[in-house]
Motif scaffolding. Structure first.
Motif, PDB file in Angstrom:
ATOM      1  N   UNK A 109      10.325   1.502   4.165  1.00 44.18           N
ATOM      2  CA  UNK A 109      10.298   2.952   3.331  1.00 44.18           C
ATOM      3  C   UNK A 109       9.277   3.073   2.291  1.00 44.18           C
ATOM      4  N   UNK A 110      10.592   2.140   1.188  1.00 39.82           N
ATOM      5  CA  UNK A 110      10.262   1.524   0.143  1.00 39.82           C
ATOM      6  C   UNK A 110       8.986   1.187  -0.402  1.00 39.82           C
ATOM      7  N   UNK A 111       8.257   0.094   0.360  1.00 39.49           N
ATOM      8  CA  UNK A 111       7.092  -0.381  -0.162  1.00 39.49           C
ATOM      9  C   UNK A 111       6.174  -0.104   0.258  1.00 39.49           C
ATOM     10  N   UNK A 112       6.176   1.286   1.426  1.00 33.32           N
ATOM     11  CA  UNK A 112       5.183   1.549   1.520  1.00 33.32           C
ATOM     12  C   UNK A 112       5.413   3.165   0.349  1.00 33.32           C
ATOM     13  N   UNK A 113       6.461   2.771  -0.061  1.00 32.58           N
ATOM     14  CA  UNK A 113       6.279   4.196  -1.412  1.00 32.58           C
ATOM     15  C   UNK A 113       5.607   3.509  -2.655  1.00 32.58           C
ATOM     16  N   UNK A 114       5.851   2.437  -2.380  1.00 37.28           N
ATOM     17  CA  UNK A 114       5.222   1.348  -3.932  1.00 37.28           C
ATOM     18  C   UNK A 114       3.517   1.015  -3.506  1.00 37.28           C
ATOM     19  N   UNK A 115       3.917   0.662  -2.676  1.00 37.58           N
ATOM     20  CA  UNK A 115       1.493   0.383  -2.403  1.00 37.58           C
ATOM     21  C   UNK A 115       0.440   1.908  -2.229  1.00 37.58           C
ATOM     22  N   UNK A 116       0.626   2.498  -1.049  1.00 43.17           N
ATOM     23  CA  UNK A 116       1.173   2.221  -0.211  1.00 43.17           C
ATOM     24  C   UNK A 116       0.632   1.549   0.849  1.00 43.17           C
ATOM     25  N   UNK A 117       0.819   1.752   2.314  1.00 44.18           N
ATOM     26  CA  UNK A 117      -0.323   0.344   3.010  1.00 44.18           C
ATOM     27  C   UNK A 117      -0.909   1.341   4.278  1.00 44.18           C
ATOM     28  N   UNK A 118      -1.843   0.194   4.787  1.00 44.81           N
ATOM     29  CA  UNK A 118      -2.763   1.346   5.884  1.00 44.81           C
ATOM     30  C   UNK A 118      -1.500   1.323   7.122  1.00 44.81           C
ATOM     31  N   UNK A 119      -1.037  -0.521   7.257  1.00 44.53           N
ATOM     32  CA  UNK A 119      -0.129  -0.116   8.519  1.00 44.53           C
ATOM     33  C   UNK A 119       0.321  -1.731   7.934  1.00 44.53           C
ATOM     34  N   UNK A 120       1.242  -2.071   9.375  1.00 45.92           N
ATOM     35  CA  UNK A 120       1.856  -3.434   9.156  1.00 45.92           C
ATOM     36  C   UNK A 120       1.825  -3.848  10.356  1.00 45.92           C
ATOM     37  N   UNK A 121       1.719  -5.061  10.261  1.00 43.77           N
ATOM     38  CA  UNK A 121       1.498  -5.390  11.912  1.00 43.77           C
ATOM     39  C   UNK A 121       2.559  -6.368  11.802  1.00 43.77           C
ATOM     40  N   UNK A 122       2.998  -6.621  13.525  1.00 38.62           N
ATOM     41  CA  UNK A 122       4.085  -7.618  13.204  1.00 38.62           C
ATOM     42  C   UNK A 122       3.914  -8.048  15.207  1.00 38.62           C
ATOM     43  N   UNK A 123       4.483  -9.078  15.594  1.00 43.55           N
ATOM     44  CA  UNK A 123       4.567  -9.617  16.653  1.00 43.55           C
ATOM     45  C   UNK A 123       5.664  -8.685  17.407  1.00 43.55           C
ATOM     46  N   UNK A 124       5.407  -8.093  18.636  1.00 50.84           N
ATOM     47  CA  UNK A 124       6.730  -7.679  19.696  1.00 50.84           C
ATOM     48  C   UNK A 124       7.765  -8.384  20.436  1.00 50.84           C
TER      49      UNK A 124
END
Length: 453
Positions: free
Chosen positions: A82-97
């Motif tokens: 949530x804090x990182x998203x405020x700083x940049x923000x990002x279009x999406x997060x990618x991760x394996x399920x």
């Protein structure tokens, strides 16, 4: 056109090679989070933290070799992202399920902060890939396995290439904790995570694969024998994604004598599949209302490896000293726990979860339910392993037992497998069996299930 800006979240895929989350183009901030919600429940000397810590450092080095890096955090993933998203923000997060209840809840909350792109990498199949013709879930392994093999024939397992990635300008040195909406940097040390470093023997999974290939011809026949070193020894590497499941498939599908090993890989998928489709399995019986009898004293004796049953004590000591336990011994130990001692399988599952280096919630939970006879397996509750016959068959010369129970070094192997001898003789430094008759205990267990169901 503006480049996509992504958080690349490493979790159960701690590698660079053949990793789908690195296959996209654009700007990226690769990160790993030491999750305080998980770590706070662990003992300070938990060897898995040392293992993961070393793997994270290796991942950071490997990313640097391709002009990327890894930003390491410690704290609550939701708050951090949530804090990182405020700083940049990002279009999406990618991760394996990831499929256990905590992971699914955590990821759902993250998806409310920014778009979440799940990639299938942890297992061979997605949770809805292998279904019956009517779209329902398989509850029996054999038909699941047959269907899975057909799907696998058409499934792409080609190596993933790394995309054109540009590293987002950030401070990647040290480790970051979130305090009062600001990231505070500290040194990357186990001490700063609150843990004590444990000595580990770390071997490259690729070296393990090469060693296992030489043993593959005898894997099916010898894998249950406790002194035959034919196991792949890859379970922890696979659990944390130090090596990818597709790489193993590419390597072994083309080799002779690989069917038994491929079957085990698909079995791993099956347990994750069941836990996804039946989340209640994580803590509740699938069938039968009887759930053991709570007995703190019996549990304490078991955890201290003082049961007086040699193969059980040897298995527990192997677990406590190495973080591993031979797969055949896991079944014997779990059967003894749930049938001879009549303790709740959830207690045993928790004990294994505390100590197994390769701990995987789905595999552990479903294996314990299998041993207790309370899971989806069609075999009913009267399946009980005789620990003495098991040790006699799979550790005839008691070499495994004597390795972990040196008090029995001078005892003839035949006597170690003999319940009556152990009950009627005193062995210096080793307790007599806490169960006076396995046959009677097994009978009482079966009666208990009958009476409570």
């Amino acid at each position: 056109m503006r480049k996509m800006k992504r958080l690349v979240w490493f979790r159960r895929d701690l590698r660079v090679e053949d990793n789908p989350i690195l296959s996209f183009d654009g700007e990226v901030l690769p990160l790993f989070i030491f999750d305080v919600n998980i770590l706070s429940k662990l003992e300070l000397d938990d060897r898995r933290v040392s293992y993961i810590f070393n793997c994270v450092l290796k991942l950071k080095q490997d990313l640097q070799m391709i002009n990327l890096d890894l930003k390491v955090f410690y704290g609550d993933p939701i708050a951090i992202i949530e804090q990182l998203q405020k700083i940049h923000p990002f279009d999406e997060v990618i991760a394996s399920g990831d499929y256990d209840s905590y992971a699914k809840d955590r990821d759902k909350k993250v998806s409310h902060i920014l778009p979440f792109r799940y990639l299938q990498d942890t297992y061979i199949f997605k949770h809805n890939d292998v279904l019956k013709d009517d779209g329902s879930t398989y509850y029996v392994f054999t038909p699941f396995y047959k269907k899975a093999l057909k799907i696998l024939e058409k499934k792409s397992i080609e190596k993933v290439t790394i995309g054109t990635l540009n590293l987002i300008n950030e401070d990647y040195e040290g480790m970051f904790r979130l305090e009062n909406n600001s990231f505070i940097k500290v040194d990357i040390t186990l001490k700063n995570l609150g843990f004590i470093e444990q000595a580990l023997e770390l071997t490259s999974p690729k070296l393990k694969v090469e060693a296992f290939k030489k043993q593959l011809h005898s894997y099916k026949e010898k894998r249950d024998f406790l002194n035959s070193d034919v196991a792949s020894n890859l379970s922890a590497d696979l659990r944390f994604g130090i090596i990818g499941i597709r790489e193993l498939l590419r390597t072994f599908l083309s080799l002779e004598n690989s069917e038994a090993f491929i079957r085990q890989l698909i079995f791993r998928d099956y347990y994750a599949y069941l836990l996804f489709h039946i989340p209640s399995l994580e803590s509740e019986n699938y069938k039968y209302s009887f759930n053991g009898i709570e007995d703190a004293q019996k549990y304490k004796i078991f955890c201290q490896a003082k049961t007086g049953i040699p193969i059980v004590d040897a298995g527990i000591r192997e677990l406590l000293t190495t973080g591993n336990m031979h797969n055949r011994v896991r079944m014997v130990v779990a059967s003894f726990f749930t049938k001879d001692l009549l303790l709740p399988w959830q207690w045993g599952e928790k004990f294994f979860a505390q100590h197994l280096l390769d701990y995987d919630k789905a595999s552990n939970v479903l294996s314990w339910q299998w041993s207790a006879g309370t899971g989806v397996d069609p075999q009913p509750y009267f399946r009980v392993f005789n620990p003495y016959l098991q040790s006699k068959k799979f550790d005839k010369d008691a070499q495994y037992i004597k390795k972990y129970c040196p008090e029995l070094t001078d005892v003839d192997a035949r006597k170690i497998h003999d319940e009556s001898y152990l009950l009627s003789n005193t062995i210096k430094g080793y307790p007599q069996p806490m169960i006076q008759s396995h046959k009677l205990a097994a009978k009482e267990a079966i009666e208990a299930f009958k009476n409570f169901n």
